[in-house]
Scaffold this motif. Structure first.
Motif, short mmCIF file in Angstrom:
data_model
loop_
_atom_site.label_atom_id
_atom_site.label_comp_id
_atom_site.label_asym_id
_atom_site.label_seq_id
_atom_site.Cartn_x
_atom_site.Cartn_y
_atom_site.Cartn_z
N TYR A 69 -0.38 -7.99 56.06
CA TYR A 69 0.71 -7.33 56.86
C TYR A 69 0.07 -6.30 57.40
O TYR A 69 -0.43 -5.27 56.77
N VAL A 70 0.23 -6.18 58.76
CA VAL A 70 -0.41 -5.05 59.41
C VAL A 70 0.72 -3.98 60.24
O VAL A 70 1.45 -4.69 60.62
N LEU A 71 0.46 -2.77 60.15
CA LEU A 71 0.97 -1.88 60.81
C LEU A 71 0.12 -0.83 61.62
O LEU A 71 -0.80 -0.62 61.21
N GLY A 72 0.75 -0.48 62.67
CA GLY A 72 0.05 0.69 63.63
C GLY A 72 0.45 2.08 62.95
O GLY A 72 1.55 2.08 62.47
N ASP A 73 -0.33 2.86 63.00
CA ASP A 73 -0.27 4.29 62.44
C ASP A 73 1.00 4.98 63.14
O ASP A 73 1.89 5.83 62.60
N ASN A 74 1.17 4.70 64.47
CA ASN A 74 2.31 5.44 65.28
C ASN A 74 3.41 4.24 65.15
O ASN A 74 3.62 3.55 66.14
N MET A 88 -2.28 3.31 67.31
CA MET A 88 -2.84 3.67 66.23
C MET A 88 -3.06 5.11 66.16
O MET A 88 -3.83 5.88 65.39
N GLU A 89 -2.60 5.93 67.12
CA GLU A 89 -2.55 7.52 66.95
C GLU A 89 -1.90 7.97 65.70
O GLU A 89 -0.81 7.46 65.39
N PRO A 90 -2.31 9.03 65.12
CA PRO A 90 -3.37 10.13 65.79
C PRO A 90 -4.71 9.33 65.02
O PRO A 90 -5.71 10.22 65.60
N THR A 91 -5.02 8.41 64.40
CA THR A 91 -6.06 8.07 63.75
C THR A 91 -7.07 7.68 64.82
O THR A 91 -8.25 7.94 64.84
N LEU A 92 -6.34 6.76 65.55
CA LEU A 92 -7.35 6.32 66.78
C LEU A 92 -6.66 6.85 68.09
O LEU A 92 -5.81 6.14 68.26
N LYS A 93 -7.22 7.52 68.69
CA LYS A 93 -6.77 7.91 70.04
C LYS A 93 -6.80 7.03 71.28
O LYS A 93 -7.99 6.14 71.28
N SER A 105 3.95 0.81 68.16
CA SER A 105 3.41 -0.34 67.55
C SER A 105 3.83 -1.63 67.69
O SER A 105 4.95 -1.64 67.08
N TYR A 106 3.28 -2.65 68.39
CA TYR A 106 3.62 -4.00 68.31
C TYR A 106 2.81 -4.64 67.09
O TYR A 106 1.59 -4.66 67.22
N LYS A 136 -4.55 -12.34 71.50
CA LYS A 136 -5.30 -11.05 71.78
C LYS A 136 -5.64 -10.36 70.81
O LYS A 136 -5.41 -10.93 69.62
N LEU A 137 -6.54 -9.29 70.87
CA LEU A 137 -7.05 -8.41 70.09
C LEU A 137 -6.11 -7.42 69.76
O LEU A 137 -5.48 -6.65 70.65
N PHE A 138 -6.08 -6.82 68.51
CA PHE A 138 -5.36 -5.80 68.20
C PHE A 138 -6.11 -5.23 66.97
O PHE A 138 -6.94 -5.67 66.31
N VAL A 139 -5.74 -3.81 66.89
CA VAL A 139 -6.45 -2.93 65.89
C VAL A 139 -5.13 -2.25 64.90
O VAL A 139 -4.60 -1.63 65.61
N LYS A 140 -5.04 -2.75 63.77
CA LYS A 140 -3.79 -2.28 62.86
C LYS A 140 -4.47 -1.87 61.48
O LYS A 140 -5.53 -2.08 61.19
#
Length: 131
Positions: free
Chosen positions: A99-104, A38-43, A108-109, A70-74
């Motif tokens: 539908y979720v995506l990581g910022d990086n 999630m970078e650069p939003t969440l380091k 990102s998985y 598993k827990l994810f943040v997206k």
């Protein structure tokens, strides 16, 4: 008078402790970001605060959810009814799904990698309010 004062010295801290525990059990969520997805939003290594009482979830919201135990943040990239293009296929996001995506995106998985690419609303634990 001494008995009442002693009772207050016990009841007030217990009430405060119970209130704080209840708030974090049913209203707030504290999470940890273990990867750079999630970078650069969440380091990597940062702590986030989410809210469990979830109203509407919109495109652009950052959510904490469970996927394959598993827990994810997206970030939510599409909501129910939206049409997305994935690997040359056109997909419609089902109702009550995301539908979720990581910022990086390179590290990102996320929905692009999963056999079942959608997160069901019932699997969302919190919406991040303080990244």
């Amino acid at each position: 008078m001494k008995k009442g004062k002693k009772l207050c010295q016990v009841l007030i801290p217990l009430s405060v402790a119970f209130t704080v525990i209840a708030l974090f059990r049913w209203m707030f969520f504290i999470g940890y970001v273990p990867t750079s997805s999630m970078e650069p939003t969440l380091k990597t290594g940062s702590v986030l605060l989410g809210i469990r009482i979830i109203g509407s979830i919109e495109t652009g919201d950052i959510i904490v959810f469970q996927h394959n135990e598993k827990l994810f943040v997206k970030r939510v990239a599409a909501v129910g009814g939206d049409i997305i293009e994935e690997n040359g296929q056109t997909l419609t996001v089902p109702a009550e799904c995301f539908y979720v995506l990581g910022d990086n995106t390179e590290h990102s998985y996320d929905s692009r990698c999963w056999k079942e690419p959608f997160v069901e609303r019932q699997d969302v634990l919190a919406v991040v309010i303080i990244p």
